[in-house]
Design a protein around this motif. Structure first.
Motif, short mmCIF file in Angstrom:
data_model
loop_
_atom_site.label_atom_id
_atom_site.label_comp_id
_atom_site.label_asym_id
_atom_site.label_seq_id
_atom_site.Cartn_x
_atom_site.Cartn_y
_atom_site.Cartn_z
N VAL A 1 0.85 -1.19 0.00
CA VAL A 1 0.00 0.00 0.00
C VAL A 1 0.89 1.25 0.00
N HIS A 2 0.43 2.32 -0.68
CA HIS A 2 1.16 3.58 -0.68
C HIS A 2 0.22 4.73 -0.37
N CYS B 1 4.95 9.27 -1.91
CA CYS B 1 4.36 8.36 -0.95
C CYS B 1 4.69 8.87 0.45
N ASN C 1 4.45 6.91 3.23
CA ASN C 1 5.20 5.96 4.05
C ASN C 1 6.64 6.40 3.84
N HIS D 1 9.44 4.96 1.91
CA HIS D 1 9.37 4.69 0.48
C HIS D 1 9.94 5.80 -0.40
N LEU E 1 10.37 6.60 -4.22
CA LEU E 1 8.95 6.74 -4.60
C LEU E 1 8.51 8.19 -4.42
CU LIG Z 1 4.80 3.94 -0.31
#
Ligand SMILES: [Cu+2]
Length: 482
Positions: A394-395, A448, A450, A453, A458
């Motif tokens: 999941v992002h 993203c 998170n 990431h 990302l």
């Molecule tokens: Cu992510």
């Protein structure tokens, strides 16, 4: 001979891939990436300032700022690193602002000018403050190496923005963001409407995992809040973590009255669980029972904000509230079917080299950082973006400087209240169509949340045609935004 040829057949392409992946020690984010005009105009041919297919010659981000002047909310935040005692009493290795983590809650009334002077006392790698979900001028967005230099020890930076939008937001460092946010360099930003909340109680609930332990406003377990029997309270849940958190209420239904700082139209009472995206916010209104019995707003199953008499923890409901079909549909302030630009943000993962390091790295539209898209827009454009995730995880996707409305998930159109987001969980195997108006000129991170990431590549950027930045990733300020 055959063995040598076979070895070279492997080593030469690998060596080329390795060399090709190397990122300069010092570079401008505005000059990275692959320009993507989304089917819109790419600008007049032969324009004086072209760089890598993107027009320059417009304002630089450090010119896109509020002019100096008086402020209604004016404070100084001093950042420090080291051993920190949380309000819970637990001691961690982390960061503080004015001696506490979470940092001081910043509270403004809609329309006020906010000024925050960030001073770095001793954080060696430098710090910044990003106003998560707040559509501030580009030069105040707080991204090291993109909109400013990291504030090194002994330095300071003054942020200014007008609090035009009421709602629940937060601020956090955007220099070496993953460890600094995990370590506590953040706080709540609450903007109340002109008219105030009337009799409704106002309870910010910033949740964070410190060393893997769930907290609410720095405290573990149950946190009692003020709310008289019969009173309506607004609990402003802010998810400051790298992953989603589930929230539900025991003892009374709740109404989801705002997502990411935008009011929901026609919210209805719910007893479902609610997922809050990493970086996202949800305002829950709850009526404290008039009969004196208590209410628990459960946060992640190990913490709760409690009102009134004690009651046992409530098991998590099996059903989950779906904002795609919640509330009353109302007209959007723009027509997403008349989009000027249509972009794809397709997230994948494959083996390769990221700045010379082999690994299984994130991709955007099939390419690894720094060959990710540079989304180019003009002020006033209606922009549609399709975010697709086939990366296996999941992002929580976060576009700076704008609020987007969700049009569809997996092709299923939204039917409820306009669902405005700045932080949107895109699960593996799923897609979202979102739309926004390009109404805030600048150079904006679209990554993203998170935060582990984007540090692995990302991240991409949205640039308004012509906008440049004088700041560089790496360089003398050691800018490292993720
Ligand atoms: Cu992510």
């Amino acid at each position: 001979m055959v063995a040598v040829v076979a070895a070279l057949a492997i080593l030469v392409p690998v060596g080329w891939l390795w060399t090709d992946s190397l990122v300069p020690a010092d570079y401008s984010v505005a000059e990275m990436g692959v320009p993507d005009h989304g089917g819109g105009p790419a600008g007049p041919a032969g324009h004086a300032g072209m760089h890598g297919g993107v027009h320059t010659g417009g304002p630089a981000v450090d010119q896109l700022r509020e002019p100096p002047g008086p402020a209604d909310v004016d404070l100084t935040l001093v950042a420090r690193g080291g051993r920190v005692t949380l309000p819970s009493g637990r001691v961690i290795d982390g960061y503080t602002l004015n001696g506490t983590t979470p940092g001081p809650e910043i509270r403004a009334v809609q329309g006020q000018m906010v000024q925050v002077r960030l001073v770095n006392a001793d954080v060696a790698e430098g710090v910044t403050l990003h106003w998560h979900g707040y559509d501030v001028p580009a030069g105040d967005d707080g991204v090291a190496g993109v909109t400013q230099d990291a504030v090194l020890p002994g330095g300071e930076f003054v942020y200014r923005f007008r609090a035009e939008q009421a709602g629940t937001f937060w601020y956090h460092s955007h220099q070496v963001a993953d460890p600094q946010v995990k370590g506590g360099l953040f706080g709540a930003l609450v903007v109340t409407p002109h008219a105030g909340l009337g009799e409704v109680g106002d309870v910010p609930a910033l949740t964070h995992l410190y060393d893997g332990r769930r907290t609410v406003n720095g405290r573990e377990g149950d946190v009692a809040a003020a709310g008289a029997p019969g009173q309506r309270v607004r609990v402003r849940v802010v998810n400051t973590d790298n992953g989603p958190v589930q929230v539900w209420v025991g003892g009374a239904p709740y109404r989801l009255v705002a997502t990411d700082g935008d009011e929901v139209d026609g919210p209805t009472p719910s007893t479902d669980s609610l997922a809050i995206t990493a970086g996202g916010r949800a305002d829950l209104e709850v009526d404290v029972p008039a009969d004196g019995s208590g209410v628990r707003v459960e946060i992640g199953g190990s913490s709760a904000v409690t009102f009134g008499a004690a009651r046992p923890p409530t098991p998590r409901p099996a059903r989950e509230l779906d904002p795609l079909h919640h509330g009353t549909p109302t007209a959007l302030p723009f027509d997403p079917d008349a989009a000027d630009r249509r972009f794809d943000y397709v997230i994948g993962r494959r083996p390769g080299f990221l700045d010379g390091t082999p690994g299984l790295w994130w991709t955007v539209n099939g390419a690894m950082w720094p060959d990710v898209p540079m989304y180019v827009v003009r002020e006033g454009d209606v922009v549609r973006m399709r975010i697709e995730n086939g990366s296996g995880e999941v992002h929580p996707m976060h576009l700076h400087g704008h609020h987007a409305v969700v049009l569809a998930r997996d092709g299923v159109p939204a039917t409820g209240s306009p669902w405005w987001v700045d932080s949107l969980d895109v699960a593996d195997g799923h897609s979202y169509d979102v739309a926004f108006v390009a109404d805030n000129p600048g150079l904006w991170t679209d990554h993203c949340h998170n935060l582990a990431h984007p540090a692995e590549g990302l991240t991409a950027h949205l640039v308004y045609e012509g906008v440049t930045t004088p700041y560089r990733a790496g360089g003398h300020a050691h800018n490292d935004p993720e």
